[in-house]
Design a protein around this motif. Structure first.
Motif, mmCIF file in Angstrom:
data_model
loop_
_atom_site.group_PDB
_atom_site.id
_atom_site.type_symbol
_atom_site.label_atom_id
_atom_site.label_comp_id
_atom_site.label_asym_id
_atom_site.label_seq_id
_atom_site.Cartn_x
_atom_site.Cartn_y
_atom_site.Cartn_z
ATOM 1 N N PRO A 1 23.140 -13.643 112.504
ATOM 2 C CA PRO A 1 24.484 -14.243 112.447
ATOM 3 C C PRO A 1 24.423 -15.776 112.389
ATOM 4 O O PRO A 1 25.223 -16.389 111.686
ATOM 5 N N LEU B 1 24.127 -17.413 109.032
ATOM 6 C CA LEU B 1 25.363 -17.422 108.241
ATOM 7 C C LEU B 1 26.462 -18.256 108.883
ATOM 8 O O LEU B 1 27.620 -18.171 108.484
ATOM 9 N N THR C 1 30.601 -18.510 108.388
ATOM 10 C CA THR C 1 31.564 -17.981 109.361
ATOM 11 C C THR C 1 32.223 -19.052 110.232
ATOM 12 O O THR C 1 33.237 -18.766 110.855
ATOM 13 N N ILE D 1 28.741 -10.138 111.953
ATOM 14 C CA ILE D 1 29.307 -10.974 110.894
ATOM 15 C C ILE D 1 30.793 -10.667 110.727
ATOM 16 O O ILE D 1 31.625 -11.576 110.634
ATOM 17 N N ILE E 1 31.420 -8.105 104.854
ATOM 18 C CA ILE E 1 30.191 -8.344 104.117
ATOM 19 C C ILE E 1 29.930 -7.179 103.168
ATOM 20 O O ILE E 1 30.051 -6.020 103.555
#
Length: 125
Positions: free
Chosen positions: A53, A56, A60, A88, A95
């Motif tokens: 996570p 990304l 986010t 996510i 996703i």
């Protein structure tokens, strides 16, 4: 009849991929990339096995989180753990995982539709 999608000026259009690189709106990027409608960034990640996570967070933790995140996993589709997918999703985007070629094409279609989309793409050799 011209069926080329109309992309607003200044948007990041994925034009080509292969040989470990991408051409996005006329600029060549070598290695993995994060593509947003308004910018493209190099993504310092070795491969799908390094995905977390935190990797990304630039997707986010944005002011306007994309509704859809396309994950292009290279020459073939590689799946992620359900716990990673849930982590996510908890931060906002849905996703969608596919091979990089499909992710590039899907990104361009969603961009043309005006959707809030981003793509996290691993290169194809």
């Amino acid at each position: 009849m011209d069926v080329t999608p109309l992309i607003p000026e200044g948007r990041q259009l994925i034009e080509a991929y292969g040989d470990g690189a991408f051409r996005i709106t006329g600029v060549r990027y070598v290695g993995a990339v994060l593509v947003f409608p308004e910018e493209t960034r190099l993504w310092d990640l070795a491969g799908i096995e390094s995905l977390t996570p935190d990797a990304l967070s630039s997707v986010t933790d944005r002011e306007f989180v994309p509704e859809i995140l396309l994950l292009g996993t290279g020459a073939r589709t590689e799946f992620i753990l359900p716990s990673l997918r849930a982590a996510i999703r908890e931060k906002g985007p849905v996703i969608d995982i596919m091979d990089t070629g499909a992710a590039c094409r899907t990104y361009n279609v969603l961009l043309a539709e005006g959707r809030r989309v981003a793509a996290a793409l691993f290169p194809v050799d």
